[in-house]
Design an enzyme around this catalytic site. Structure first.
Site, mmCIF file in Angstrom:
data_model
loop_
_atom_site.group_PDB
_atom_site.id
_atom_site.type_symbol
_atom_site.label_atom_id
_atom_site.label_comp_id
_atom_site.label_asym_id
_atom_site.label_seq_id
_atom_site.Cartn_x
_atom_site.Cartn_y
_atom_site.Cartn_z
ATOM 1 N N SER A 183 0.787 -1.235 0.000
ATOM 2 C CA SER A 183 0.000 0.000 0.000
ATOM 3 C C SER A 183 0.818 1.283 0.000
ATOM 4 C CB SER A 183 -0.954 -0.003 1.185
ATOM 5 O OG SER A 183 -0.215 0.040 2.385
ATOM 6 N N HIS A 211 -5.843 -4.427 -1.627
ATOM 7 C CA HIS A 211 -5.636 -3.247 -2.481
ATOM 8 C C HIS A 211 -5.625 -3.599 -3.970
ATOM 9 C CE1 HIS A 211 -4.925 0.139 0.206
ATOM 10 N NE2 HIS A 211 -4.282 -0.683 1.011
ATOM 11 N N LYS A 242 -12.760 -1.692 0.460
ATOM 12 C CA LYS A 242 -11.964 -0.797 -0.388
ATOM 13 C C LYS A 242 -12.663 -0.631 -1.751
ATOM 14 C CE LYS A 242 -7.623 -1.095 2.068
ATOM 15 N NZ LYS A 242 -7.207 -2.228 2.907
#
Ligand SMILES: *Cc1c(COP(=O)(O)O)cnc(C)c1O
Length: 396
Positions: A183, A211, A242
């Site tokens: 990240s 992610h 997310k």
């Protein structure tokens, strides 16, 4: 008793503040989206959310959630195995497996729980967990809860991984664990090479796609799509918090016996509440959307390419990225804070990161691109970066 403890806490909090590490929360008074309002009354463009597909305020998901709220109520008031399972939860698990090309899925309240509950039920002191040094905190905590022997290799370093695998040959079973996208840099794990080494040294692989899911790969199926390894990875974890709408919820998906064992023994699953029906229903609607169209992934990829190209053109030093995370390198901690502050004055909300969140002298501003950004949003951000970058002597 509390007086002593209180003064200890007060001192420690002061130390955190004096070290410049105190985390303050900015308060948003609009839905999460590209253009948001904060409680100072200011309108800003948001470049620091994990809202990669712009689904946090998507009307189709909101409608699905509202419908489920009316038809299935607010909460489940139970863990899954007692009375916390609706057809919606089973449906969502199936859709997640279809999305990733896996055999079965188990839902959790969050990916933090998925990672916290994946190792201890599967591995014992006879086994080995081989972990990338930059893996997410929840993986680190999950590994801590398990008695398996631990090995660690520096980020994406395949020589070190191979060394760990050699050392771990004495153990019964071996699992290599990695984030799909790291990240702070936005780099994708070298899953092709990891898989190759796993085959060579008889190990399994676990990837956390938090992610990368929805983002990486032409259709956003994650690192297994990018590296042509669909169906070949034993364990995948991920979040619904997310790219996938950003509400709440996590999952582990993979080989069916692994998932079956987790349903029997995984503590965050057995001893924590079921996700609300509205979240499950919106999740189902979201995966239906993913199956129907690639519009959002295409837009995200185009946006990211555009932003990175323009920023490089302006003279910024951008870390190589294969995700929607762009690290604008500034190296100096103070500069990263100054620049983020000035960008906010220009209406661009980004966050500067510095040691110990990133290595010493590697301070940066992390920009997160979204399919929710329009070209004008990106242009405004690039213009603001250029203006402030010149002001602060970052670029010429
Ligand atoms: C965000 C994140 C998590 C935690 O996900 P939640 O669902 O918010 O708990 C876990 N792993 C990685 C790699 C993440 O980036």
């Amino acid at each position: 008793m509390y007086t002593d403890f209180q003064s200890y806490l007060q001192t420690t909090l002061k130390e955190i503040e004096e070290a410049g590490l105190y985390k303050n929360e900015r308060v948003i008074v609009s839905p999460q989206r590209a253009a948001i309002k904060v409680n100072t009354g200011k309108d800003v463009l948001n470049f620091c959310a994990n809202n990669y597909l712009g689904l946090s305020d998507n009307q189709e998901l909101i409608d699905a959630a509202k419908k489920a709220l009316d038809e299935r109520g607010f909460g489940m008031s139970s863990v899954r195995f007692i009375c916390g399972t609706q057809d919606l939860h089973k449906e969502l698990e199936q859709k997640i497996a279809e999305f990733f090309g896996t055999e079965d899925t188990i839902l959790y309240a969050a990916c933090f729980d998925a990672n916290g509950g994946v190792f201890e039920p599967l591995f014992t002191e006879e086994d080995a967990i081989i972990s990338d040094a930059l893996n997410h905190a929840s993986i680190i905590d999950g590994v801590r809860l398990c008695k398996a022997k631990r090995y660690r290799y520096s980020n994406a370093n395949m020589e070190e991984l191979e060394e760990c695998l050699k050392q771990a040959q004495a153990q019964r079973y071996r699992v290599i664990v990695t984030d799909g996208v790291f990240s702070m840099d936005g780099n994708v794990c070298p899953l092709d090479k990891i898989h190759e080494l796993a085959e060579k040294y008889n190990a399994m692989v676990m990837v956390d796609e938090s992610h990368s899911a929805g983002v990486v790969g032409q259709t956003g199926r994650g690192t297994t799509e990018l590296h042509n390894l669909r169906g070949k990875i034993e364990i995948i974890t991920g979040t619904l918090g997310k790219a996938f709408g950003g509400a709440i919820g996590g999952f582990t998906t993979g080989k069916k016996e692994i998932i079956a064992m987790l349903r029997q023994r995984s503590r965050p699953y057995l001893f924590s509440n079921s996700i609300p029906p509205m979240v499950a229903a919106a999740g189902c609607a979201m995966f239906d959307m993913m199956a129907r169209t690639n519009e959002l992934q295409d837009k995200l990829h185009a946006n990211t390419e555009y932003f990175v190209a323009k920023m490089k053109e302006a003279g910024f030093d951008i870390k190589p990225t294969q995700s929607a995370i762009c690290a604008v390198m500034l190296y100096d901690a103070k500069l990263s804070q100054q620049m983020a502050e000035k960008l906010l004055d220009e209406g661009i909300y980004v966050v500067g990161f510095y040691y110990p969140v990133v290595p010493k002298d590697q301070a940066r501003i992390r920009v997160q691109i979204s399919a929710g950004h329009e070209r004008e949003h990106l242009d405004k951000a690039i213009a603001a970066f250029t203006k402030i970058g010149k002001e602060l002597g970052v670029i010429k």
